[in-house]
Design a protein around this motif. Structure first.
Motif, PDB file in Angstrom:
ATOM      1  N   LEU A  96       4.381   0.486   8.621  1.00  0.00           N
ATOM      2  CA  LEU A  96       4.512  -0.741   7.845  1.00  0.00           C
ATOM      3  C   LEU A  96       5.937  -0.961   7.341  1.00  0.00           C
ATOM      4  N   ALA A  97       6.645   0.117   7.030  1.00  0.00           N
ATOM      5  CA  ALA A  97       7.987  -0.006   6.460  1.00  0.00           C
ATOM      6  C   ALA A  97       8.999  -0.406   7.521  1.00  0.00           C
ATOM      7  N   VAL A  98      10.064  -1.067   7.081  1.00  0.00           N
ATOM      8  CA  VAL A  98      11.141  -1.442   7.981  1.00  0.00           C
ATOM      9  C   VAL A  98      11.805  -0.172   8.522  1.00  0.00           C
ATOM     10  N   GLU A  99      11.915  -0.101   9.828  1.00  0.00           N
ATOM     11  CA  GLU A  99      12.563   1.030  10.502  1.00  0.00           C
ATOM     12  C   GLU A  99      13.824   0.580  11.230  1.00  0.00           C
ATOM     13  N   PRO A 126       0.838  -1.202   0.000  1.00  0.00           N
ATOM     14  CA  PRO A 126       0.000   0.000   0.000  1.00  0.00           C
ATOM     15  C   PRO A 126       0.877   1.258   0.000  1.00  0.00           C
ATOM     16  N   PRO A 127       0.354   2.377  -0.498  1.00  0.00           N
ATOM     17  CA  PRO A 127       1.176   3.588  -0.668  1.00  0.00           C
ATOM     18  C   PRO A 127       1.316   4.404   0.614  1.00  0.00           C
ATOM     19  N   VAL A 128       1.893   3.788   1.647  1.00  0.00           N
ATOM     20  CA  VAL A 128       1.969   4.443   2.947  1.00  0.00           C
ATOM     21  C   VAL A 128       3.001   5.568   2.981  1.00  0.00           C
ATOM     22  N   HIS A 129       3.936   5.533   2.030  1.00  0.00           N
ATOM     23  CA  HIS A 129       4.945   6.590   1.979  1.00  0.00           C
ATOM     24  C   HIS A 129       5.040   7.144   0.549  1.00  0.00           C
ATOM     25  N   ILE A 158       9.208  -2.317   2.042  1.00  0.00           N
ATOM     26  CA  ILE A 158       7.858  -2.868   2.138  1.00  0.00           C
ATOM     27  C   ILE A 158       7.740  -3.900   1.026  1.00  0.00           C
ATOM     28  N   ALA A 159       7.458  -5.130   1.372  1.00  0.00           N
ATOM     29  CA  ALA A 159       7.349  -6.176   0.356  1.00  0.00           C
ATOM     30  C   ALA A 159       6.122  -5.933  -0.513  1.00  0.00           C
TER      31      ALA A 159
END
Length: 347
Positions: free
Chosen positions: A339-342, A90-93, A211-212
């Motif tokens: 959702l993204a790796v931090e 999904p377009p979270v960023h 994000i996969a």
């Protein structure tokens, strides 16, 4: 409860300037604006080939007629552009990128295009689950003080820095042997594209911002962005095998997008279980050797300055130095679950 934050007002253009949405053929205008801006800031072009922008804009899910925005001066000359990318699923960023022609700095045009893109990025909310955090990302080079001040003045926060690194290829690179049991060779474009893509996913699953994507979409985007690249050449793609499994990759283009005398390492990755054995270093040196044989004087790449996997140390050990720094910013528009790796803890 998830909170959607207050909307940023789109700041006005100065008198006499006009703006419109883009169209595919505007890639030539954007190419010129990017290079004029880069020549002013860095003394070099940003891109060598305008077709790179055209290929980019033909990505599935991106539409220059809605996602590109251009500003023109009173004499009808291009003054600025901005893109807003919401192709991630999904377009979270959403990713925002653009620039202002140096002749038009200091007039509020940068604030206008960034706030336009912020407003446009809110469309991503409709395509993200309601519990997800949504925050557009963008940035500017560290020496672009006006650009950094623009983001900070609009409430953006710096979250990361990335380096553009380079090394000189003055002599034949020394290639270390691959770790025991590993073979390195050029990839087979007839049979290995899907396996290479799976190795890319496996290598980058613990990198900041990852994000996969849905597999089929990700594979299609990968083919489009790498194989349809005008500088694609399978001689510059290397795979490391442990038996039948690809455990490392170095995906290179024969020419740096901004420097025709340099090769460019697009993606260098090793699966987690095969790290810390010298494989990434060996793959990198294989790539340098290929560039040297092709007559290149330099090799370059981009890296997360705070890489979770220690990539920066590897590149420094290979003789690379930092050429420029890019500071990445974000602005949260909805509070929620990231959702993204931090960090390595959320891989």
């Amino acid at each position: 409860m998830n909170l959607i934050l207050d909307k940023q007002q789109i700041l006005p253009l100065p008198a006499g300037y006009i703006a419109r949405n883009g169209k595919l053929e505007d890639y030539k205008i954007v190419f010129d604006l990017l290079n004029i801006h880069s020549q002013h800031m860095n003394g070099c072009n940003d891109l060598n080939d305008p077709q790179l922008i055209r290929v980019d804009w033909l990505n599935a899910g991106f539409n220059p007629e809605t996602d590109v925005y251009l500003v023109f001066a009173p004499d009808d000359q291009p003054a600025a552009f901005v893109e807003c990318w919401m192709t991630q699923e999904p377009p979270v960023h959403p990713w925002i990128s653009g620039c202002v022609h140096p002749a038009h700095w200091g007039k509020g045009i940068g604030s206008h295009i960034v706030t336009w893109a912020e407003d446009h990025a809110r469309l991503a909310l409709d395509n993200c689950a309601p519990d997800l955090r949504v925050a557009p990302r963008s940035g500017a080079e560290a020496h672009n003080k006006n650009g950094l001040a623009l983001f900070e003045g609009l409430g953006w926060k710096q979250i990361r820095s990335f380096y553009r690194m380079v090394t000189d290829l003055d002599s034949q690179p020394k290639v270390p042997p691959a770790p025991d049991g590993i073979t390195i060779r050029t990839y087979d474009p007839e049979t290995e594209i899907e396996a290479v893509y799976r190795a890319v996913l496996g290598s980058f699953k613990d990198h900041f911002g990852f994000i996969a994507p849905p597999f089929e979409k990700g594979l299609a985007d990968f083919k489009h962005n790498f194989i349809e690249d005008p500088a694609y050449d399978p001689r510059f793609w290397f795979v490391a095998h442990d038996g039948k499994e690809i455990v490392g990759i170095s995906i290179c283009r024969r020419e740096d997008p901004e420097d025709s005398e340099s090769g460019w390492v697009n993606e260098l990755g090793v699966l987690r279980e095969w790290r810390k054995r010298g494989l990434g270093y060996a793959l990198l040196k294989h790539s340098f050797t290929a560039f040297y044989a092709d007559g290149k004087k330099r090799a370059g790449l981009g890296v997360d300055a705070s890489s979770l996997t220690g990539a920066l140390r590897l590149y420094e050990r290979a003789g690379m130095r930092v050429l420029r720094q890019f500071n990445q910013y974000e602005k949260e528009i909805r509070v929620g679950r990231e959702l993204a790796v931090e960090s390595l803890e959320n891989t």
